[in-house]
Design a protein around this motif. Sequence first.
Motif, PDB file in Angstrom:
ATOM      1  N   LEU A  42      70.520 -48.388  17.852  1.00  0.00           N
ATOM      2  CA  LEU A  42      71.701 -49.182  18.162  1.00  0.00           C
ATOM      3  C   LEU A  42      72.289 -49.805  16.902  1.00  0.00           C
ATOM      4  O   LEU A  42      73.511 -49.808  16.709  1.00  0.00           O
ATOM      5  CB  LEU A  42      71.335 -50.280  19.165  1.00  0.00           C
ATOM      6  CG  LEU A  42      72.486 -51.109  19.681  1.00  0.00           C
ATOM      7  CD1 LEU A  42      73.339 -50.295  20.601  1.00  0.00           C
ATOM      8  CD2 LEU A  42      71.985 -52.330  20.393  1.00  0.00           C
ATOM      9  N   ALA A  43      71.406 -50.275  16.015  1.00  0.00           N
ATOM     10  CA  ALA A  43      71.881 -50.914  14.787  1.00  0.00           C
ATOM     11  C   ALA A  43      72.638 -49.911  13.926  1.00  0.00           C
ATOM     12  O   ALA A  43      73.728 -50.218  13.414  1.00  0.00           O
ATOM     13  CB  ALA A  43      70.704 -51.492  14.022  1.00  0.00           C
TER      14      ALA A  43
ATOM     15  N   ILE B 164      66.552 -49.677  24.986  1.00  0.00           N
ATOM     16  CA  ILE B 164      65.984 -51.017  24.774  1.00  0.00           C
ATOM     17  C   ILE B 164      65.622 -51.649  26.104  1.00  0.00           C
ATOM     18  O   ILE B 164      64.585 -52.279  26.256  1.00  0.00           O
ATOM     19  CB  ILE B 164      66.980 -51.924  24.025  1.00  0.00           C
ATOM     20  CG1 ILE B 164      67.362 -51.319  22.694  1.00  0.00           C
ATOM     21  CG2 ILE B 164      66.376 -53.292  23.779  1.00  0.00           C
ATOM     22  CD1 ILE B 164      68.287 -52.185  21.911  1.00  0.00           C
TER      23      ILE B 164
ATOM     24  N   ARG C  64      61.307 -49.826  22.442  1.00  0.00           N
ATOM     25  CA  ARG C  64      62.360 -50.832  22.288  1.00  0.00           C
ATOM     26  C   ARG C  64      62.765 -50.975  20.825  1.00  0.00           C
ATOM     27  O   ARG C  64      63.941 -51.115  20.508  1.00  0.00           O
ATOM     28  CB  ARG C  64      61.874 -52.170  22.832  1.00  0.00           C
ATOM     29  CG  ARG C  64      61.694 -52.150  24.309  1.00  0.00           C
ATOM     30  CD  ARG C  64      61.576 -53.534  24.879  1.00  0.00           C
ATOM     31  NE  ARG C  64      61.668 -53.461  26.323  1.00  0.00           N
ATOM     32  CZ  ARG C  64      60.632 -53.319  27.120  1.00  0.00           C
ATOM     33  NH1 ARG C  64      59.419 -53.257  26.618  1.00  0.00           N
ATOM     34  NH2 ARG C  64      60.790 -53.245  28.419  1.00  0.00           N
ATOM     35  N   LEU C  65      61.761 -50.902  19.956  1.00  0.00           N
ATOM     36  CA  LEU C  65      62.054 -51.021  18.526  1.00  0.00           C
ATOM     37  C   LEU C  65      62.900 -49.838  18.053  1.00  0.00           C
ATOM     38  O   LEU C  65      63.862 -50.000  17.293  1.00  0.00           O
ATOM     39  CB  LEU C  65      60.736 -51.073  17.755  1.00  0.00           C
ATOM     40  CG  LEU C  65      60.733 -51.771  16.417  1.00  0.00           C
ATOM     41  CD1 LEU C  65      61.240 -53.173  16.557  1.00  0.00           C
ATOM     42  CD2 LEU C  65      59.356 -51.778  15.855  1.00  0.00           C
TER      43      LEU C  65
ATOM     44  N   PHE D 230      66.398 -50.231  19.292  1.00  0.00           N
ATOM     45  CA  PHE D 230      67.100 -51.239  18.490  1.00  0.00           C
ATOM     46  C   PHE D 230      67.574 -50.655  17.170  1.00  0.00           C
ATOM     47  O   PHE D 230      68.703 -50.902  16.727  1.00  0.00           O
ATOM     48  CB  PHE D 230      66.178 -52.429  18.239  1.00  0.00           C
ATOM     49  CG  PHE D 230      66.732 -53.407  17.254  1.00  0.00           C
ATOM     50  CD1 PHE D 230      67.827 -54.173  17.574  1.00  0.00           C
ATOM     51  CD2 PHE D 230      66.175 -53.538  16.003  1.00  0.00           C
ATOM     52  CE1 PHE D 230      68.351 -55.056  16.664  1.00  0.00           C
ATOM     53  CE2 PHE D 230      66.693 -54.419  15.091  1.00  0.00           C
ATOM     54  CZ  PHE D 230      67.783 -55.181  15.425  1.00  0.00           C
TER      55      PHE D 230
END
Lengths: 83, 180
Positions: free
Chosen positions: A35-36, A19, A28-29, A32
């Motif tokens: 990571l989620a 990110i 970055r998406l 994310f």
Amino acid sequence: MEIILGLIALLSVVSAGRIVIGPSMWDRLLGFNLLASKLMMMIILLAAIRGESYLLDMVLVYSLLGFVGVIFISWFVQRKGRV
Amino acid sequence: MLTGSLLFSVMMAVLAIQTRKMRNAVIYLCAFSLSMSLVYLLYHAPDVALAEAVIGSAISTILYLVALQKYKILTFFYRSEDTEVRDEHYQESRKTPLIKLLEKFSAKQELELQIIHTLDHYPEINEKHPNAFLLEEAEGHTRIYGHPENNLIDALEDFLIKEGFPKASFTIVKVEDTVL
């Protein structure tokens, strides 16, 4: 089980790096999203360790709504700013 | 794990402020609220974490995207004869009547005015920013370059004449793609 939790924490640091450094917005998406999902796994493991089942409700809500958020961001970018 | 999540939240918050692109800031805020909800969970407050997950990930993302949709920018590039743009020059040029008129024009069109000082000529600017205008000032005469398909260019000309900007002191140049 704690070892697995530490391992996933280490891996989530790597995807957090994606990110931060990711050159384009799609990187970055993706970071994310990674990571989620890793945080969801961590919360599930935490629920199993502590024996608290209400944490699973939280994971359920987060997985549904995080999906909606990511879909909306990519929808927004692909249609060049029209939601 | 708590320290790591807190550090990550601080990093994401700083990045969301520092970034130049609004769309990246939305993603940073998403990641920020994600790690904040983990922090609430580790502080033994699962109900707050649940609320943060609902509000932070879904509702505020959609809200920010709708807000971004409304936010539009009118870009003017400004090129003067000086090869070097100093800070004093920048301060001085902000006060010229033309800039004030442009501010009024963009307020009327419900756009945010952005003025960028540049040394490039019009073809390079048009390649990167097809909707931008270029102002060129030389010996008291102002040239405004724009693409003829830009629907604001005629409105800008009408506006400048109506506001009493001296017609002899500016020309509007419509540059076609084929000429370049």
